[in-house]
Design a protein around this motif. Sequence first.
Motif, PDB file in Angstrom:
ATOM      1  N   GLY A 103       0.820  -1.202   0.000  1.00 28.41           N
ATOM      2  CA  GLY A 103       0.000   0.000   0.000  1.00 28.41           C
ATOM      3  C   GLY A 103       0.859   1.258   0.000  1.00 28.41           C
ATOM      4  O   GLY A 103       0.543   2.249  -0.673  1.00 28.41           O
ATOM      5  N   GLU A 104       1.962   1.240   0.753  1.00 22.72           N
ATOM      6  CA  GLU A 104       2.890   2.364   0.751  1.00 22.72           C
ATOM      7  C   GLU A 104       3.439   2.606  -0.655  1.00 22.72           C
ATOM      8  O   GLU A 104       3.513   3.747  -1.130  1.00 22.72           O
ATOM      9  CB  GLU A 104       4.065   2.090   1.690  1.00 22.72           C
ATOM     10  CG  GLU A 104       3.840   2.429   3.138  1.00 22.72           C
ATOM     11  CD  GLU A 104       5.148   2.386   3.911  1.00 22.72           C
ATOM     12  OE1 GLU A 104       6.113   3.070   3.509  1.00 22.72           O
ATOM     13  OE2 GLU A 104       5.200   1.651   4.913  1.00 22.72           O
ATOM     14  N   ILE A 105       3.840   1.532  -1.309  1.00 26.56           N
ATOM     15  CA  ILE A 105       4.407   1.656  -2.650  1.00 26.56           C
ATOM     16  C   ILE A 105       3.378   2.233  -3.610  1.00 26.56           C
ATOM     17  O   ILE A 105       3.673   3.133  -4.408  1.00 26.56           O
ATOM     18  CB  ILE A 105       4.897   0.274  -3.140  1.00 26.56           C
ATOM     19  CG1 ILE A 105       6.027  -0.240  -2.248  1.00 26.56           C
ATOM     20  CG2 ILE A 105       5.357   0.341  -4.589  1.00 26.56           C
ATOM     21  CD1 ILE A 105       6.412  -1.673  -2.522  1.00 26.56           C
ATOM     22  N   VAL A 106       2.158   1.717  -3.542  1.00 20.54           N
ATOM     23  CA  VAL A 106       1.097   2.195  -4.431  1.00 20.54           C
ATOM     24  C   VAL A 106       0.807   3.668  -4.185  1.00 20.54           C
ATOM     25  O   VAL A 106       0.614   4.451  -5.131  1.00 20.54           O
ATOM     26  CB  VAL A 106      -0.173   1.336  -4.252  1.00 20.54           C
ATOM     27  CG1 VAL A 106      -1.365   1.977  -4.949  1.00 20.54           C
ATOM     28  CG2 VAL A 106       0.066  -0.073  -4.796  1.00 20.54           C
ATOM     29  N   MET A 107       0.769   4.084  -2.929  1.00 21.88           N
ATOM     30  CA  MET A 107       0.491   5.488  -2.628  1.00 21.88           C
ATOM     31  C   MET A 107       1.602   6.400  -3.126  1.00 21.88           C
ATOM     32  O   MET A 107       1.340   7.488  -3.658  1.00 21.88           O
ATOM     33  CB  MET A 107       0.293   5.674  -1.122  1.00 21.88           C
ATOM     34  CG  MET A 107      -1.038   5.159  -0.601  1.00 21.88           C
ATOM     35  SD  MET A 107      -2.458   5.939  -1.428  1.00 21.88           S
ATOM     36  CE  MET A 107      -2.203   7.667  -1.007  1.00 21.88           C
ATOM     37  N   LYS A 108       2.862   5.981  -2.975  1.00 22.27           N
ATOM     38  CA  LYS A 108       3.980   6.782  -3.487  1.00 22.27           C
ATOM     39  C   LYS A 108       3.899   6.909  -5.002  1.00 22.27           C
ATOM     40  O   LYS A 108       4.139   7.980  -5.569  1.00 22.27           O
ATOM     41  CB  LYS A 108       5.309   6.142  -3.077  1.00 22.27           C
ATOM     42  CG  LYS A 108       5.644   6.267  -1.596  1.00 22.27           C
ATOM     43  CD  LYS A 108       6.961   5.587  -1.281  1.00 22.27           C
ATOM     44  CE  LYS A 108       7.274   5.647   0.210  1.00 22.27           C
ATOM     45  NZ  LYS A 108       7.512   7.021   0.675  1.00 22.27           N
ATOM     46  N   ALA A 109       3.558   5.804  -5.670  1.00 22.41           N
ATOM     47  CA  ALA A 109       3.433   5.842  -7.124  1.00 22.41           C
ATOM     48  C   ALA A 109       2.270   6.738  -7.543  1.00 22.41           C
ATOM     49  O   ALA A 109       2.369   7.498  -8.521  1.00 22.41           O
ATOM     50  CB  ALA A 109       3.228   4.424  -7.668  1.00 22.41           C
ATOM     51  N   THR A 110       1.169   6.669  -6.803  1.00 17.80           N
ATOM     52  CA  THR A 110       0.001   7.491  -7.119  1.00 17.80           C
ATOM     53  C   THR A 110       0.314   8.974  -6.997  1.00 17.80           C
ATOM     54  O   THR A 110      -0.088   9.782  -7.845  1.00 17.80           O
ATOM     55  CB  THR A 110      -1.166   7.110  -6.187  1.00 17.80           C
ATOM     56  OG1 THR A 110      -1.491   5.727  -6.373  1.00 17.80           O
ATOM     57  CG2 THR A 110      -2.393   7.949  -6.485  1.00 17.80           C
ATOM     58  N   ALA A 281      -2.073   2.770 -19.598  1.00 17.00           N
ATOM     59  CA  ALA A 281      -2.183   3.243 -18.220  1.00 17.00           C
ATOM     60  C   ALA A 281      -1.496   2.280 -17.254  1.00 17.00           C
ATOM     61  O   ALA A 281      -0.824   2.697 -16.312  1.00 17.00           O
ATOM     62  CB  ALA A 281      -3.651   3.416 -17.848  1.00 17.00           C
ATOM     63  N   VAL A 282      -1.667   0.979 -17.482  1.00 15.15           N
ATOM     64  CA  VAL A 282      -1.017  -0.015 -16.627  1.00 15.15           C
ATOM     65  C   VAL A 282       0.498   0.085 -16.760  1.00 15.15           C
ATOM     66  O   VAL A 282       1.233   0.046 -15.766  1.00 15.15           O
ATOM     67  CB  VAL A 282      -1.500  -1.440 -16.979  1.00 15.15           C
ATOM     68  CG1 VAL A 282      -0.629  -2.498 -16.298  1.00 15.15           C
ATOM     69  CG2 VAL A 282      -2.958  -1.625 -16.562  1.00 15.15           C
ATOM     70  N   ARG A 283       0.993   0.255 -17.972  1.00 16.93           N
ATOM     71  CA  ARG A 283       2.437   0.365 -18.169  1.00 16.93           C
ATOM     72  C   ARG A 283       2.983   1.638 -17.524  1.00 16.93           C
ATOM     73  O   ARG A 283       4.072   1.637 -16.952  1.00 16.93           O
ATOM     74  CB  ARG A 283       2.770   0.318 -19.659  1.00 16.93           C
ATOM     75  CG  ARG A 283       2.551  -1.057 -20.280  1.00 16.93           C
ATOM     76  CD  ARG A 283       3.161  -1.125 -21.664  1.00 16.93           C
ATOM     77  NE  ARG A 283       2.433  -0.289 -22.611  1.00 16.93           N
ATOM     78  CZ  ARG A 283       1.397  -0.706 -23.333  1.00 16.93           C
ATOM     79  NH1 ARG A 283       0.944  -1.945 -23.188  1.00 16.93           N
ATOM     80  NH2 ARG A 283       0.799   0.101 -24.185  1.00 16.93           N
ATOM     81  N   THR A 284       2.230   2.708 -17.611  1.00 13.05           N
ATOM     82  CA  THR A 284       2.656   3.952 -16.960  1.00 13.05           C
ATOM     83  C   THR A 284       2.699   3.776 -15.450  1.00 13.05           C
ATOM     84  O   THR A 284       3.647   4.214 -14.779  1.00 13.05           O
ATOM     85  CB  THR A 284       1.696   5.096 -17.327  1.00 13.05           C
ATOM     86  OG1 THR A 284       1.755   5.314 -18.739  1.00 13.05           O
ATOM     87  CG2 THR A 284       2.065   6.385 -16.611  1.00 13.05           C
ATOM     88  N   PHE A 285       1.673   3.124 -14.892  1.00 15.52           N
ATOM     89  CA  PHE A 285       1.656   2.869 -13.460  1.00 15.52           C
ATOM     90  C   PHE A 285       2.824   1.964 -13.068  1.00 15.52           C
ATOM     91  O   PHE A 285       3.446   2.164 -12.017  1.00 15.52           O
ATOM     92  CB  PHE A 285       0.329   2.229 -13.060  1.00 15.52           C
ATOM     93  CG  PHE A 285       0.234   1.920 -11.597  1.00 15.52           C
ATOM     94  CD1 PHE A 285      -0.006   2.929 -10.669  1.00 15.52           C
ATOM     95  CD2 PHE A 285       0.396   0.621 -11.137  1.00 15.52           C
ATOM     96  CE1 PHE A 285      -0.078   2.650  -9.314  1.00 15.52           C
ATOM     97  CE2 PHE A 285       0.327   0.335  -9.789  1.00 15.52           C
ATOM     98  CZ  PHE A 285       0.089   1.353  -8.876  1.00 15.52           C
ATOM     99  N   ALA A 286       3.139   0.975 -13.908  1.00 18.16           N
ATOM    100  CA  ALA A 286       4.252   0.068 -13.607  1.00 18.16           C
ATOM    101  C   ALA A 286       5.560   0.824 -13.463  1.00 18.16           C
ATOM    102  O   ALA A 286       6.362   0.538 -12.571  1.00 18.16           O
ATOM    103  CB  ALA A 286       4.369  -0.989 -14.708  1.00 18.16           C
ATOM    104  N   GLY A 287       5.777   1.812 -14.325  1.00 12.46           N
ATOM    105  CA  GLY A 287       6.988   2.604 -14.215  1.00 12.46           C
ATOM    106  C   GLY A 287       7.041   3.395 -12.919  1.00 12.46           C
ATOM    107  O   GLY A 287       8.088   3.489 -12.264  1.00 12.46           O
ATOM    108  N   ALA A 288       5.910   3.962 -12.511  1.00 14.72           N
ATOM    109  CA  ALA A 288       5.866   4.728 -11.268  1.00 14.72           C
ATOM    110  C   ALA A 288       6.069   3.823 -10.053  1.00 14.72           C
ATOM    111  O   ALA A 288       6.737   4.201  -9.082  1.00 14.72           O
ATOM    112  CB  ALA A 288       4.536   5.468 -11.166  1.00 14.72           C
ATOM    113  N   VAL A 289       5.496   2.629 -10.087  1.00 16.51           N
ATOM    114  CA  VAL A 289       5.659   1.680  -8.985  1.00 16.51           C
ATOM    115  C   VAL A 289       7.112   1.236  -8.879  1.00 16.51           C
ATOM    116  O   VAL A 289       7.664   1.102  -7.778  1.00 16.51           O
ATOM    117  CB  VAL A 289       4.733   0.464  -9.181  1.00 16.51           C
ATOM    118  CG1 VAL A 289       5.161  -0.703  -8.309  1.00 16.51           C
ATOM    119  CG2 VAL A 289       3.300   0.839  -8.827  1.00 16.51           C
ATOM    120  N   ARG A 290       7.739   1.011 -10.010  1.00 15.65           N
ATOM    121  CA  ARG A 290       9.147   0.616 -10.012  1.00 15.65           C
ATOM    122  C   ARG A 290       9.998   1.661  -9.298  1.00 15.65           C
ATOM    123  O   ARG A 290      10.828   1.347  -8.447  1.00 15.65           O
ATOM    124  CB  ARG A 290       9.621   0.445 -11.446  1.00 15.65           C
ATOM    125  CG  ARG A 290      11.094   0.057 -11.598  1.00 15.65           C
ATOM    126  CD  ARG A 290      11.533   0.245 -13.043  1.00 15.65           C
ATOM    127  NE  ARG A 290      11.533   1.667 -13.395  1.00 15.65           N
ATOM    128  CZ  ARG A 290      11.500   2.122 -14.636  1.00 15.65           C
ATOM    129  NH1 ARG A 290      11.421   1.281 -15.648  1.00 15.65           N
ATOM    130  NH2 ARG A 290      11.535   3.412 -14.876  1.00 15.65           N
TER     131      ARG A 290
END
Length: 315
Positions: A103-110, A281-290
């Motif tokens: 959840g922390e990772i997802v929030m930082k990416a968001t 959108a999924v690929r863009t989110f993947a980059g942010a999560v990375r």
Amino acid sequence: MERDELECFLILAEELHFGRTADRMRLSRARVSQLVQRLERRVGAPLFTRTSRRVALTSLGRRLRADLEPHHRAIEAALERAAATARGIDTVLHVGFSNPLTGEIVMKATEALRLSHPGLAVEICEVPLADPYGQLRKGEFDVQVTELPVREKDLGEGPTLLAEDRVLAIGSAHPLAARSSVSLEDLAGVPLLTIAGQVPDYWLEHHVPARTPSGRPIARGPGVTNMQEALTLVAGGKGALLAPAHTATYYARPGVAYLPFADAEPTGYGLVWRAGDATGAVRTFAGAVREAARELARKDTRAVASAGRAAAPGG
């Protein structure tokens, strides 16, 4: 500096291993060496020290890395924003997370995407412990950050973004609670709470192994469907629970002791999505999560494995 030199330098500075750098760049080791030597000739001094056992940055290499990384990230972000505009990424992405750390990772990416891709809205929700892939399959999630491995034919699994140690959650009155650490063989002496629900066999074995490494049976305790229920039973002496290390921070409570393992493999986390449904959108989110996972791995002692430059989901 040419782009292949820049990429090679930054990846080798992160990996400190020519073989892994070659794998990530999909080049030969010889080509990686050539690129490094070409850059060192351009700079006029060594950037790495190399021996038969290790690779390390020189002081000049560390300074160059510190100077280059922010600009490299900015260039990548600018290119991604341009590509996102061209693709017309303007949608709502539904993202699942399996526990507080993910959840922390997802929030930082968001938060990062809110600045870089204002047209991409991200809505997040926790993945049910008792049904780890059901909402993803039904389309309620577009992608989720979850524990690995995932061995589902209809789901795509990305590389490990982050990993952390595992602990044993056990009642504080249990004799094992007086120990400073435990081993997997100790599990033969305490029942493990199991997971009740739609969980694959391999997933259950990862979380609730049936035997110790030497083959001794591990008793199964009551079934649970969520973490609060599990810890209530642990505190009541009904069984123990294998958990990632961050659980001790997020779920500290009277009656429960958290013991580190001396020999358990870390828990890895990665992206999971419906196979063949990796949108822009999924690929863009993947980059942010990375990037969020890499940042967390640098700052958080719970994160024990590197968050590499994992490839984004393909189509």
